[in-house]
Design an enzyme around this catalytic site. Sequence first.
Site, PDB file in Angstrom:
ATOM      1  N   THR A   1      -2.564   1.011  -4.576  1.00 24.18           N
ATOM      2  CA  THR A   1      -3.182   2.109  -3.672  1.00 24.18           C
ATOM      3  C   THR A   1      -4.302   2.816  -4.336  1.00 24.18           C
ATOM      4  O   THR A   1      -4.629   2.566  -5.375  1.00 24.18           O
ATOM      5  CB  THR A   1      -1.996   3.325  -3.798  1.00 24.18           C
ATOM      6  OG1 THR A   1      -2.507   4.338  -3.184  1.00 24.18           O
ATOM      7  CG2 THR A   1      -1.748   3.779  -5.354  1.00 24.18           C
TER       8      THR A   1
ATOM      9  N   ASP B   1      -1.815  -0.768   5.946  1.00 23.36           N
ATOM     10  CA  ASP B   1      -2.268  -0.262   7.271  1.00 23.36           C
ATOM     11  C   ASP B   1      -3.092  -0.974   7.765  1.00 23.36           C
ATOM     12  O   ASP B   1      -3.712  -0.913   9.086  1.00 23.36           O
ATOM     13  CB  ASP B   1      -2.648   1.341   7.225  1.00 23.36           C
ATOM     14  CG  ASP B   1      -3.765   1.526   6.363  1.00 23.36           C
ATOM     15  OD1 ASP B   1      -4.418   0.625   5.962  1.00 23.36           O
ATOM     16  OD2 ASP B   1      -3.954   2.604   6.024  1.00 23.36           O
TER      17      ASP B   1
ATOM     18  N   ASP C   1       0.648  -1.167   0.030  1.00 23.99           N
ATOM     19  CA  ASP C   1      -0.071   0.005  -0.051  1.00 23.99           C
ATOM     20  C   ASP C   1       0.962   1.133  -0.040  1.00 23.99           C
ATOM     21  O   ASP C   1       1.955   1.135   0.346  1.00 23.99           O
ATOM     22  CB  ASP C   1      -0.943  -0.121   1.227  1.00 23.99           C
ATOM     23  CG  ASP C   1      -1.725   1.177   1.484  1.00 23.99           C
ATOM     24  OD1 ASP C   1      -2.322   1.640   0.260  1.00 23.99           O
ATOM     25  OD2 ASP C   1      -1.739   1.756   2.461  1.00 23.99           O
ATOM     26  N   LYS C   2       0.555   2.405  -0.739  1.00 19.90           N
ATOM     27  CA  LYS C   2       1.381   3.670  -0.623  1.00 19.90           C
ATOM     28  C   LYS C   2       1.702   4.292   0.767  1.00 19.90           C
ATOM     29  O   LYS C   2       2.706   4.424   1.475  1.00 19.90           O
ATOM     30  CB  LYS C   2       1.121   4.357  -1.842  1.00 19.90           C
ATOM     31  CG  LYS C   2       1.992   5.712  -2.002  1.00 19.90           C
ATOM     32  CD  LYS C   2       1.399   6.583  -3.042  1.00 19.90           C
ATOM     33  CE  LYS C   2       0.132   7.244  -2.631  1.00 19.90           C
ATOM     34  NZ  LYS C   2       0.524   8.337  -1.639  1.00 19.90           N
ATOM     35  N   THR C   3       0.338   5.023   1.085  1.00 18.00           N
ATOM     36  CA  THR C   3       0.396   6.102   2.144  1.00 18.00           C
ATOM     37  C   THR C   3       0.681   5.320   3.498  1.00 18.00           C
ATOM     38  O   THR C   3       0.069   4.277   3.845  1.00 18.00           O
ATOM     39  CB  THR C   3      -0.806   6.827   2.191  1.00 18.00           C
ATOM     40  OG1 THR C   3      -1.168   7.264   0.866  1.00 18.00           O
ATOM     41  CG2 THR C   3      -0.871   8.116   3.115  1.00 18.00           C
TER      42      THR C   3
ATOM     43  N   LYS D   1      -9.278  -4.364  -3.825  1.00 16.76           N
ATOM     44  CA  LYS D   1      -7.902  -4.843  -3.531  1.00 16.76           C
ATOM     45  C   LYS D   1      -7.883  -6.225  -3.642  1.00 16.76           C
ATOM     46  O   LYS D   1      -6.778  -6.661  -4.023  1.00 16.76           O
ATOM     47  CB  LYS D   1      -7.287  -3.951  -2.194  1.00 16.76           C
ATOM     48  CG  LYS D   1      -6.963  -2.575  -2.462  1.00 16.76           C
ATOM     49  CD  LYS D   1      -6.550  -1.946  -1.389  1.00 16.76           C
ATOM     50  CE  LYS D   1      -5.892  -0.574  -1.557  1.00 16.76           C
ATOM     51  NZ  LYS D   1      -5.209   0.114  -0.504  1.00 16.76           N
TER      52      LYS D   1
END
Length: 686
Positions: A527, A574, A377-379, A555
């Site tokens: 993402t 997350d 995942d990015k953030t 996802k």
Amino acid sequence: MEHDSRKHHHENGTSHEEHESSHSHEQSNNGHTGHDHHGDMVTEFRNKFFIILIVTVPIMLLSPMIQEFMGVEWRFTGDLYILAALSTFVYFYGGWPFLKGAVDELKGGEPGMMTLIGMAISIAFFYSVAVVFGFDGEQIFWELATLVLIMLLGHWIEMRSINNASKALESLASLMPDTAHRISGDGSTDEVRVDEIKAGDHVLVKPGDKMPLDGKIIKGESQVDESMLTGESVPVVKSVGDEVIGGSINREGSLTVEIEKLMDASYLNQVIEMVKDSQKTKSRTQDVTNKAAKWLFYIALAAGIITFIVWLAIGSTVDTAIQRMVTVMVITCPHALGLAAPLVISVSTALSAKHGLLIRNRPQFEQARNINAVIFDKTGTLTEGAFGVTDMETFSSMDEDAVLSYAATVENDSEHPIATGIVDEASARNLELHEMSDFNSITGVGIEGKIEGRNVKVVSPGYVAEHDINFDDARFNEWSRQGKTVVFLVVDEELSGAIALADKIKESAKETVAELHKRNIKAIMLTGDNRKVADHVAEQIGIDEVYAEVLPDQKADKVAEIQERGLVVAMTGDGINDAPALTRADVGIAVGAGTDIAMDSADIVLVDSNPKDILAIFSLSKKTYNKLVQNLIWATGYNIFAIPLAAGVLAPWGIILSPAVGAILMSLSTIIVAINAQLLHRFEVE
């Protein structure tokens, strides 16, 4: 996008396995009496170990065989009776956990490790007592004592490793405040102990205070720092209706919180319980061990009986036949096998905690050694989740430092991530801030103040467009294409500079991806963010494939799609919108122990939000598996070799093992397995 971001900035920144089965598992594997407190077990096994150690010394010195080995003779009248009395204490006091475990296993119809150990120490004890009272043979009380001693040591080491791993996380509980300000019905507040608070109580949390327990905001708005709990570095804006976690810090503004969860049900307590539960998840290798122990019990029983019958059939005395049978039974005692997996797993657990890894599902942890694609995942995973200054441009005689110094002075009172990013950059460049007066928030647009008599504004692109301020927008357009947030510095209505900010990419993310490539593991980004931001981040980090603008419910499908290409996939995220994907992946890794869902859906949780810890998972998984295999091969190979030898297949050539020699071989095997397990401590991330 930039305009909305800026609007949000200033609107919000104005005020700147089941219980029973786990018990039976503990009993069957460890001989525990059903306690669920590792600390109690550590104390119990430690105390038993030292007491038995003290008693073992005179047993060894009084044993004729040991005296003969040492070349001394310390015999005296009644010495064997003293020996028998001391050994009786060892058998019943030191051997009790194993005897109790054996009874529990037999009651459940599942003979295994404890039954084998119980059988071996019982045979050694009763055989030796028989010798003392006239049976023709050599008593092996010393073997009984060392056997019990080694097993107590093994269990103490195992329990201590597990307990230490749990304690490392229980230290999180120290984050919780001791007292809270409870609001009474008449609106007054009283300071009370946290354990006096009940669900439904209202508490006042002042700026700088910690949330006493998990709850929901019913009044007020503030920024809450959850970094100690979730790894999220950016303070989160919280208002009425939002949940807060006990132990998080209220940065600004008073909050009234309705308590929803008491300590037992709190987030922190769930982390602690999760770690304890993870110790109970049986690995595939442990299952193999338990099955092997069960079969070994039947083999030992059959081999012992067959040995006794065969020796009688070839004309030996009953004494000789019993000696052969006892040797087989003692040498089959699976201490090496019994400690093969638990010792490696306990060392692995301690190492995992040391490297910031919480292993929830051990089979998935063992599977991690086969991973050949990692989805990020990015953030918050690859990026900091915090704004940082990436680019600057000046439009007047002011240089970059002057623009930044003015902007940081105006933004200094704000806690918003954009403001924090600008102030941090000024601090990193060692710039001095100016004196400011007449601070004012321009709703939805920006903020302003007076510096050295000049009107200074930090505003959004929307303000610049609205006031028809012309400038060369080539770089601004490029920054926008990259998904960056841009603010402008306007001094006395003249455009002086532009500052671009973006979510900072973690340095460790670049290193992690580079290392994955060295290991021929693909790095894939998944993402919900927009394509241009995702591509820009991927390009800087070296990601192989990018899936952007993916909705949370899509996802898991994307993970399945990647798995269909024949890849063994680890998913890192997350754990909030990534929960289905974490569950769908071969190995789910939650980066930052942030939410209940993260814990429920991930197989492994990274306590620090550092993607580099993923490398530790792969390395440790591989090393742990190798050690388990080595120990199992040694332990089972030893028994395959030792049983026929103990039964006397080499007797025609004059090679006969006595029960005592059988005991020495058994002890030696156990020591080798224990040392091999401890060598795992030399683990370093490759």
